[in-house]
Design an enzyme around this catalytic site. Structure first.
Site, mmCIF file in Angstrom:
data_model
loop_
_atom_site.group_PDB
_atom_site.id
_atom_site.type_symbol
_atom_site.label_atom_id
_atom_site.label_comp_id
_atom_site.label_asym_id
_atom_site.label_seq_id
_atom_site.Cartn_x
_atom_site.Cartn_y
_atom_site.Cartn_z
ATOM 1 N N GLU A 1 48.026 -26.148 23.761
ATOM 2 C CA GLU A 1 49.564 -25.977 23.410
ATOM 3 C C GLU A 1 49.992 -24.854 22.365
ATOM 4 O OE1 GLU A 1 47.504 -28.627 22.539
ATOM 5 O OE2 GLU A 1 48.007 -29.998 23.866
ATOM 6 N N GLY B 1 47.748 -18.897 43.490
ATOM 7 C CA GLY B 1 49.027 -18.855 42.842
ATOM 8 C C GLY B 1 49.887 -20.069 42.735
ATOM 9 N N TYR C 1 44.211 -32.184 32.616
ATOM 10 C CA TYR C 1 43.076 -33.346 32.782
ATOM 11 C C TYR C 1 41.770 -32.564 32.452
ATOM 12 C CZ TYR C 1 39.660 -36.567 34.521
ATOM 13 O OH TYR C 1 38.809 -37.419 34.648
ATOM 14 N N ARG C 2 40.854 -33.250 31.793
ATOM 15 C CA ARG C 2 39.852 -32.746 31.288
ATOM 16 C C ARG C 2 38.556 -33.872 31.688
ATOM 17 N NH1 ARG C 2 40.204 -28.012 27.975
ATOM 18 N NH2 ARG C 2 41.719 -27.186 29.162
ATOM 19 N N ASP D 1 47.486 -21.940 30.703
ATOM 20 C CA ASP D 1 48.316 -21.958 29.410
ATOM 21 C C ASP D 1 49.311 -20.657 29.574
ATOM 22 O OD1 ASP D 1 47.182 -24.051 28.290
ATOM 23 O OD2 ASP D 1 45.810 -22.860 27.150
#
Lengths: 319, 319, 319, 319, 319, 319
Positions: free
Chosen positions: F38, F235, F170-171, F262
């Site tokens: 973030e 893309g 998601y991790r 990000d």
């Protein structure tokens, strides 16, 4: 005859440091080294040709291998190191500094592979297959189980006739003086070779007076045949069977303030193993000086170089 | 009138060093510099505006060009450098250190392009087309042929009326005191300008006593109009036509212990070429101090800076 | 109540430096930092938790943003910084050195965005929305308009009841003693808090005598309630309502000779803002020592660390 | 016979760069190099053994000496360089980048020692004592006086029978296409050897079509015996006495995008000086490839290596 | 049962390299690594958990210890390394490059401790206490005595029932194709496991045709149960008991072109020791790819990582 | 009107990395950066001129200040960051690699200051004083309290009419697909702007088919006016009020594989805040490309540069 000359039990970790003049607040790269007071002693002894073995636990990860790789490079046997999956590695941060700030050491060592190690995890046969077992008070402070294994190793070694070397090595960031004084007392009492800083003798046991007096008091507290007391910048005092002597520190241009105590222990034990009691404290002082004059906590040297520092000190250029 | 102000004959090599606090045993990168006592003198003189020429031999390889590139950058004329295919380059390793260890210099200079150079390989016309020819005792120690060329150059220059500057520059790792004393004696006797360290005077010829006395004894051994004797950390003594004087060393924060003697010679010769005999020894001392305060063996400076150090020493900040 | 604790007006620039032992003549990489005497003071104050604002002009370019990025990282408000397209940035070059050479600072600051700034470019409301306005004599030397804005800011702040802090900060490379003495006199006379180096008092106004005497003379020249006079290496003298006191400098291992005066001002203003008049000069001395012990001109510290240096100085290792 | 093989007139400056992936906005260190399109050509020629001379002006400062030191290291004669006290040095900043951003070059070159140079400052005798004089359109854009000296040098060389090599080298950041087209037309018309990029031919003179056609049109605009046109990534076209030929670019792993055009010119002139017209364009292409595969704008190579690239290209490992 | 899984005999040396884009002609620092084709194989095997032993000779010096320190860090047993006082260490210089220049390797390995090693210097008992003995044709080229020891080791191992692995590893800079072909023929004939590059098969023995054909011809020349032939960039061919198969190379972003062949041998032997014949060639190809994707000649990996590359290749990010 | 344009809630940590070709097993220095998905989005938006605020918790230590210093340098407001004494900082280790190994990310983020943060620790007024609130699924995985605060922030923002941007992110190392799918479903359903990688849509919700189809399915799952789906290397796809469009990725020379997602979110939100819906996805793609072409996870750019990449892509050199 024992397989190893010196064996030690203790934690190893990674050390991230910034050079004098920089601040962690703004660091763009960390120098990476490794640390561990007992392993440091073994590294110094290995570079002088002795056979050494380290008993410990490390995470089974790239960071854990980073510690192993460097310790192996000194020649320390790592067969007694347990590899723990998905565990943490002790990490510590060093901000070197000259005056007016102190060099600042910060630990991030909670809940590591080592602090979770249990007696059942130890290869006791390997631990005791040695001429000397080296233990420290720092390890006793890390966790209950670390303390218990230290005590068990101490007692087993005494029973097995292994010479026990003990370095008080008090760290105020880890526990209080009172607790440390109480917990470490039995080790001090029964070690065969005892290392203790002047400041630790004062802070833990309230010993005071000049250095000759303090080392004599330490000697009375302990059944150790030899008590070695170092005092930063001024050298070392030995009480051998109650007889006190002083060996001055070598002049040194300090490059890295960490590791001098471990260098001293390695230097002393080196001469002890050689049976060279006359030069043992001088050997400790020379190794301490080398530790201060080199980056990193492990002393890199040779027998020839160490001998030269004792017999022909003070040269500034050799060509 | 001569094309060059100062010409020198000697070996050049590459220098691989590790900084204070590191050990070659664990080095991950070497700093690369170049070395050569006579070339160092020429570099200092070039930075002060003099026209200089170097007579030598180097391998015709990237390493040989590494030496040429740097020497050329100082402004030294390399027309007298022979390029030898498939030859070795003298390499030396430096482990800088502060106390308690000495800075350690190790040579790997066997069988190099230079040590194989013969008199017939020398451009003698170029060698003698100079106001001053600078030679050293170090070169005489490198090989038989290097010694023979040094002697031939010395004699030819004397015959041609070229001023001969000779620096004793004894290196114990290359030959014994006895041999050096015998071989170097004729050079000491007949040089026009003689440089000799106090320690070399003592070790080679057994001169002893205080510095005033030793430089006077050196002056008696030699027909040189000027004898310059440096003593580490305390400054320089000159015997000019038998009159002895002392110039103290400048205070210096040592960064690199190598090259001070060559800086001293360059500083002295600079003033000598200028005819400024009053400031000649001070000029040598200032250049020696600059050598110690900078990395590398060649002094980088300007006439303005050198003059400032002599006339207005001791400033710590200029803004 | 004012939005900012301390506001300052001055130039910012980029600083390209080579470490001790290297020369710009042969540099292969420049260390990059930023500079600006007033911004340095704000940075130190920000790291101690004060709200600060900088009034300036920078080119609207990557180099200009380099200055902004670093100042913003300290927490300084840059809302008062004008971004000028296609303008130059003040650049200065530093060759650090130990003895025998001085550290050498060279400016390339002609015709920059800042020196062209006009009164109409200033956000005056923002400038005065502060408890303290910090100005310096250095800025007055940069251009006519910089001097005029400095004077206007000084007068507006006095009128608005903002406390005015003024640091004489004479730079001989920028203007003559005579001009500086004349131009700076009104600022010295009417500042509320006055900083002046011993050497500047001597060079600009011919004050002489011991430090107690010179600070007293400065105090007589000025209507400032507090006059602070620093003297390199020996500490600071304060004349508070005419009463003179001396605070010795802390012992320091110098890493970077630049920024000590700005650190001193930041440390003093920090305690002043806290109303801690007893420790104000000691706070200045501690910040000056930190500035010397760290790379870069801006002091990086915390309130805890600063307090520790004042109450428990002299520790060399904290672990 | 001329003293120099190739002489050039142009500005030199310092180049501060950050590597691919970094931004000047946050740079902590700049790589330092030097630049100057004409000097780049001379450096390449010097490494191939030709005698070269550079006519220019530099500040008499450490930064100015930085440029001299490096150019001297290539073997370029700097006797024609004027040293100007208290002058500025052209500085330029490079932010290397791969896609999607372009490598970004920013100039800070106003009011430098070079741009103030006048015809009377030039050592004209030295300028013309050469086989080839190399000039570029970039220099003509720097200042009125730089343009005038370029024109005077061009004309004097033509009169003296010196071969004139001219590289159009248009820079859109320095002047408009219209001005450049007008000012550079006489040089294009009368040069003996003309270098022009495809893009410059299109942008300045509206030439269009395929490369064969454009080089033919250029050839018609010019009286040059040889017109060389390079096109990024695809190679070079030559029009020799009106006959057009194409030489493809060598495959190259690009390390540093700057300096390829200067390498091409050096490679072509090298073969031209050797009289090796068959390999001249291939020599240019090989030198351009080397420029792209090395850091810095000056090509470091040897005759052997260059020959190998032409006769035995495509090797990836030599051991 | 043998003490070691794999033992090798060969020279070790120090490797000084400059990164892609730099030239030794202008190098300011060398990256330091170590080299030795047989030791490289052992290092890869050690990182996969095998017990390895190296038989060699090194100078008893800091440079010699540099080699030992790194090899010990991989876990290789160095009990069979002879330390020779005052001897030379093989040194080699690497100039990495992308197109158009080849990566350039230059040796300075005359007259080293290893090349002077005699059969009587070898601890033969230790040499043969192993499951596999790995030898190479490179060692046979270094000196007469190195060749004789290689042959003696080969024959003794065959007699003792030790599996002999032999890598042809021809180096054109060390000897001619004709000599190598003759000297290496018996090793090729009688090895148990034979490694040979496609190019070496062609250059030494004139084998030609497609890869399938060449490996089949090699297989006919040799009594080896397995013949492994690698071809740069395209993968490896195996002839197992005469049956030929091909395993393609993994896609790789090349970081360091050196060490791929040794990585291949280590990967193959790893699977062979495990008895995993199905994955043996793939294991070799994966280790070769890792060698190319890492700096230095020794592969650093783990069993888990290697397995992952074989079973789940092609991932670009793991988080 | 809101004080901030974009506010985000999430963890920040320190990132220790080794470059391509090196291994943590042997690392001698770590590059230090910071991370936090973030905060990365906010940094990109700040560099484009938007007012941003970060809500988080950090240890009150030098390491915590390291994170603050860098985030502050981008211009992010840190007034909403809680400083926790004696707490841990999330640390993660990155081993960059090209093929055949993946770039490897390892977390040491147990029990950090952030994971212990409670709802009562949040400055809710500050959190909601914004035009857009950006939240991610990664944070929901860190601890129960982190998930609860994320949910509370989401709901409060919806209630307050703040636009909510949500990135699924998601991790797999933090939680299972099943848990993540269940926990994240409400966020996906009710976000105003939804970001989701193609792979996450497939792994969490089993969506399959071509990209047009998957983004349409996502759009059906969600009430978001805009759904953005990125797919590595090819893309982004947008579904705006159900209408699907595709924007291809820019060609990019990858320098650092982390931070592209990000960057994409920052680029999209930038155009969204500007009301420039036509260029919003292209803006996201350009920022993603910049992220890949720069070291570190935060994009450093300007509005001018971003606009140039959208309107005039493909330039390789600007001078």
């Amino acid at each position: 005859m024992a397989t190893y000359d010196v064996t030690a039990f203790g934690e190893g970790g990674i050390r991230l440091s910034v050079p004098v003049g920089d601040r962690i607040d703004r660091v763009s790269s960390f120098e990476v080294g490794i640390a561990g007071t007992e392993a440091n002693v073994l590294a110094g002894l290995s570079s002088l040709g002795w056979s050494t073995s380290w008993i410990s636990a490390l995470p089974d990860s790239a960071l854990g291998r980073r510690v192993e790789t460097q310790l192996r490079s000194y020649g320390i046997d790592l067969g007694g190191v347990r590899r723990v999956p998905a565990a943490r590695l002790g990490t510590y941060y060093v901000e070197y500094s000259g005056a007016p700030r102190p060099t600042q050491v910060t630990f991030d060592r909670a809940d590591t592979a080592f602090t979770r190690m249990q007696s059942a995890d130890v290869d006791w046969e390997r631990m005791l297959d040695t001429r000397v077992l080296h233990l420290t008070g720092l390890t006793a402070a890390l966790s209950d189980s670390a303390m218990e294994i230290t005590a068990e190793a101490f007692n087993r070694a005494k029973d097995a006739g292994v010479t026990v070397s003990f370095d008080v090595n008090y760290r105020k960031n880890l526990w209080s003086c009172e607790t440390a004084a109480r917990v470490l007392h039995p080790f001090i009492e029964d070690a065969d070779i005892l290392f203790c800083r002047y400041d630790d003798a004062r802070d833990l046991y309230g010993l005071h007076g000049d250095s000759d007096s303090v080392v004599a008091q330490l000697s009375e507290m302990s059944n150790a045949g030899t008590v070695l007391m170092s005092r930063s910048g001024t050298g070392a005092w030995a009480a051998v069977d109650g007889v006190v002597g002083h060996t001055p520190a070598l002049p040194v241009d300090i490059v890295d303030r960490l590791g001098a105590g471990d260098g001293f222990a390695a230097g002393y034990l080196h001469a002890w193993l050689d049976g060279d009691h006359d030069n043992a404290v001088a050997s400790g002082c020379a190794m301490a000086a080398l530790a201060l004059a080199q980056y990193g906590e492990q002393v890199v040297t040779t027998r020839d170089e160490l001998r030269g520092l004792i017999t022909d000190p003070g040269r500034s250029l050799s060509r």
